[in-house]
Write an enzyme that holds these catalytic residues in place. Structure first.
Site, PDB file in Angstrom:
ATOM      1  N   ASP B  86     -19.975 -18.194  -8.689  1.00  0.00           N
ATOM      2  CA  ASP B  86     -19.651 -18.661  -7.349  1.00  0.00           C
ATOM      3  C   ASP B  86     -20.517 -19.671  -6.680  1.00  0.00           C
ATOM      4  O   ASP B  86     -21.613 -19.878  -7.300  1.00  0.00           O
ATOM      5  CB  ASP B  86     -19.265 -17.552  -6.453  1.00  0.00           C
ATOM      6  CG  ASP B  86     -20.701 -16.469  -6.062  1.00  0.00           C
ATOM      7  OD1 ASP B  86     -21.740 -17.126  -6.330  1.00  0.00           O
ATOM      8  OD2 ASP B  86     -20.458 -15.375  -5.497  1.00  0.00           O
ATOM      9  N   ASP B 272     -11.159 -11.705  -9.945  1.00  0.00           N
ATOM     10  CA  ASP B 272     -12.501 -11.004  -9.859  1.00  0.00           C
ATOM     11  C   ASP B 272     -12.664 -10.114  -8.938  1.00  0.00           C
ATOM     12  O   ASP B 272     -12.003 -10.396  -7.858  1.00  0.00           O
ATOM     13  CB  ASP B 272     -13.773 -11.952  -9.880  1.00  0.00           C
ATOM     14  CG  ASP B 272     -14.063 -12.397  -8.589  1.00  0.00           C
ATOM     15  OD1 ASP B 272     -13.323 -13.222  -8.024  1.00  0.00           O
ATOM     16  OD2 ASP B 272     -15.007 -11.805  -8.097  1.00  0.00           O
ATOM     17  N   CYS B 310      -5.391   6.716 -21.343  1.00  0.00           N
ATOM     18  CA  CYS B 310      -6.537   5.725 -21.523  1.00  0.00           C
ATOM     19  C   CYS B 310      -6.935   5.979 -22.952  1.00  0.00           C
ATOM     20  O   CYS B 310      -7.433   7.169 -23.152  1.00  0.00           O
ATOM     21  CB  CYS B 310      -7.363   5.750 -20.431  1.00  0.00           C
ATOM     22  SG  CYS B 310      -8.594   4.586 -20.620  1.00  0.00           S
ATOM     23  N   CYS B 312      -9.913   4.222 -23.485  1.00  0.00           N
ATOM     24  CA  CYS B 312     -11.189   3.662 -23.527  1.00  0.00           C
ATOM     25  C   CYS B 312     -12.218   4.837 -24.085  1.00  0.00           C
ATOM     26  O   CYS B 312     -11.948   6.112 -24.233  1.00  0.00           O
ATOM     27  CB  CYS B 312     -11.768   3.462 -22.038  1.00  0.00           C
ATOM     28  SG  CYS B 312     -12.256   4.665 -21.086  1.00  0.00           S
ATOM     29  N   CYS B 315     -12.425   8.052 -21.761  1.00  0.00           N
ATOM     30  CA  CYS B 315     -11.498   8.918 -21.932  1.00  0.00           C
ATOM     31  C   CYS B 315     -11.357   9.529 -23.438  1.00  0.00           C
ATOM     32  O   CYS B 315     -10.841  10.633 -23.569  1.00  0.00           O
ATOM     33  CB  CYS B 315     -10.239   8.224 -21.481  1.00  0.00           C
ATOM     34  SG  CYS B 315     -10.235   7.966 -19.684  1.00  0.00           S
ATOM     35  N   HIS B 341     -14.758   3.445 -17.561  1.00  0.00           N
ATOM     36  CA  HIS B 341     -13.558   3.663 -17.596  1.00  0.00           C
ATOM     37  C   HIS B 341     -12.837   2.680 -16.744  1.00  0.00           C
ATOM     38  O   HIS B 341     -11.676   2.064 -17.079  1.00  0.00           O
ATOM     39  CB  HIS B 341     -13.223   5.161 -17.152  1.00  0.00           C
ATOM     40  CG  HIS B 341     -11.812   5.307 -16.813  1.00  0.00           C
ATOM     41  ND1 HIS B 341     -10.709   5.306 -17.783  1.00  0.00           N
ATOM     42  CD2 HIS B 341     -11.137   5.145 -15.410  1.00  0.00           C
ATOM     43  CE1 HIS B 341      -9.591   5.329 -16.975  1.00  0.00           C
ATOM     44  NE2 HIS B 341      -9.850   5.199 -15.812  1.00  0.00           N
TER      45      HIS B 341
END
Lengths: 364, 364
Positions: B86, B272, B310, B312, B315, B341
């Site tokens: 930024d 973002d 999920c 991931c 999980c 997660h």
């Protein structure tokens, strides 16, 4: 499964219910069910075969009964390799408040909320059986340093009486671990703990008595409590010959990298210590070039890996400058990356020592 | 490389110097050179293709010149996929103390040590060129909410003047990025930022002016600053049609899971937000079943994965009970696992949206 090498070190394998562990071994400490800041899959990738859990912490939070209801500690923290729990004694003596010690056990107040609790040898066994580690430890009193002879004798009397009660209660209840399997005979092991302060004759007397009781393994406790390192070494050297050759020998709570290598070469099979992870959280790295305080300004633009001779995932990917920056910026990743490196360094020492011992065996 | 789908969403690919990024994309925020508590290899495994760095933070610590000497931000943090910085403006206005804004730029004092600094459009460009992200942002003033019309007009005047100066200075100096390659033509991109408070006509006026200036892409800034969500949506809907179809569109600093999906379907290519990682550090999980405050007692013995739908790594391996315990015990691993997660959940939303758009394209 243990073979002695010329130098007195022992190369072995410890067949535990959840894992056959190559010894000599360093065991990372997972105080409250987590090796601080390091995910379990990373520990696996680093080659950790056995980790510790602290009975005192897990008893207070989330509670051993809750853990047992969830299938035991292995399942609760998702760690399917070997685990060891201490007896809770050390933390009761170092963390808890307002302790009252009697022959029966220890009354204390939680360091978390001041609530009142009582640990006896029997209760420590019940808690450890509920947690269900591969190895439980007898309930002992960790003699403080310095302690005069009378105090050390009195403390040892307690430890030996408690060892006997621990053994009896464990034998009668060990089938209650969440994963006990009558068919395979897989059961929780119980180790006795040699105390005796810095008095070699008391240590020997304790070792002799514990060996008679016939534990699954033997620990030397009450070391690294502030005594000079020569005294630590002397106590270990005095006790080791008293212990049976076919059973594992564990020195509790040591030590610096050079110490764990030295003790492994003396014939110690197992060691644990919070040092690699605790030091990491304070920006201290152990490296093949010595200790590195990664906070130092000299590393601000140092693009070398933390340890140029290390193949751990942190040294392969990141620079000293980046690790320093993470510490300076208070980034949580600092604790994680520093801990991963330090654990890799400790585990790597043991891998090297084991490989050298295997070579020594082969050439016998 | 962008194809519009029937609903107005855009499925595309953004060819950046370090990575071709599939859009619509969610970009995790790595404020001070680290997506908080998550190691870089985990971000890669989760499929993050582009992450943010904050110019204000990196300028103050470790400093853009130090980073440039070390080869730029990609090399410094060991992240070889795409990055965006930024302009520093947002943090100067939200974090720094004693700001003094003139047409020339902003004088401010560091929130870290009170030291005095000055950011102009030219200086922001120099800093971002030194950091060397794939995408730099024009220096703007993020108009606060609420702002009356006069204030919004005055702020916008500044933003548009600064955009012009940013563009000119960037064009003249962009070859100074640490990785600039004349042969391949790989160079840093510069995006303009549409401001204008909550006034649709000011927003449109700004967009029109920025499009004339011809930036590499366009952001909509000054949203998610406290306004009701209908107003956020209205501003996005008013501005998007003003922007050229063949250039990326980035809505800064949003949002909740349902928001990023909604805006992606409206035709936003990039977003973002610190929310997935910041919420994670406060024990708030985003799941397919809604928000889960994992600290709640109801999860104490809940052996389900944090999100049953999920896939991931968190999980797949850990239970709600364990994550709750880590939070309760103050374990640093809590921030890491919760953040992994939540990021997986955010990245997964965009993967799903992209897949659905690809299908819509195929069936046209």
């Amino acid at each position: 499964m243990i073979r002695e090498t010329a130098g007195g070190g022992r190369r072995g394998a410890l067949a535990l219910p959840h894992r056959t562990v190559q010894t000599p071994v360093f065991m990372p400490v997972g105080t409250a069910g987590s090796v601080k800041a390091v995910p379990q899959d990373v520990l696996e990738a680093l080659g950790a075969e056995i980790i510790l859990g602290n009975t005192y912490h897990l008893y207070l939070r989330p509670g051993h009964e809750a853990i047992a209801r969830m299938g035991g500690l292995h399942r609760f923290i998702s760690w399917q390799r070997a685990m060891l729990t201490d007896s809770g004694g050390f933390q009761v003596f170092s963390l808890a408040k307002l302790r009252k010690v009697t022959d029966d056990g220890v009354e204390f107040r939680s360091h978390l909320d001041g609530s009142k609790h009582f640990f006896s040898p029997e209760h420590s066994m019940d808690v450890q059986i509920a947690l269900g580690a591969d190895i439980a430890m007898a309930f002992d009193e960790c003699t403080e340093y310095p302690a005069d002879r009378q105090r050390a004798e009195e403390s040892l009397r307690l430890t030996m009486a408690w060892a006997e009660r621990s053994l009896a209660h464990h034998k009668a209840n060990r089938q209650k671990t969440p994963w006990f399997d009558e068919k395979t005979g897989k059961r929780q092991n119980l180790f006795g703990i040699v105390q005796g302060g810095m008095y070699a004759d008391l240590r020997k007397q304790c070792a002799e008595r514990l060996v008679e009781m016939d534990f699954d393994g033997y620990a030397i406790g009450g070391l690294s409590v502030g005594e000079p390192r020569e005294l630590t070494l002397e106590m270990i050297e005095q006790v080791l010959p008293m212990l049976p050759k076919d059973k594992p020998r564990y020195v509790m709570g040591v030590g610096y990298p050079e110490e764990i290598e030295q003790y492994a070469r003396l014939g110690v099979d197992m060691m644990d210590c919070v040092l690699p992870t605790r030091a990491a959280r304070h920006a201290l790295l152990f490296t093949s070039e010595g200790r590195v305080n990664i906070k130092n300004k000299q590393y601000a633009e140092d693009q070398n890996p933390p340890d140029p001779n290390c193949q751990c995932p942190v040294c392969r990917r990141y620079t000293r400058a980046y690790l320093r920056h993470l510490v300076q910026a208070g980034e949580p990743l600092a604790a994680t990356l520093n801990s991963i490196h330090n654990l890799a360094y400790y585990l790597g020492i043991m891998q090297r020592v084991r490989a050298e011992m295997a070579t020594a065996n082969a050439s016998l």
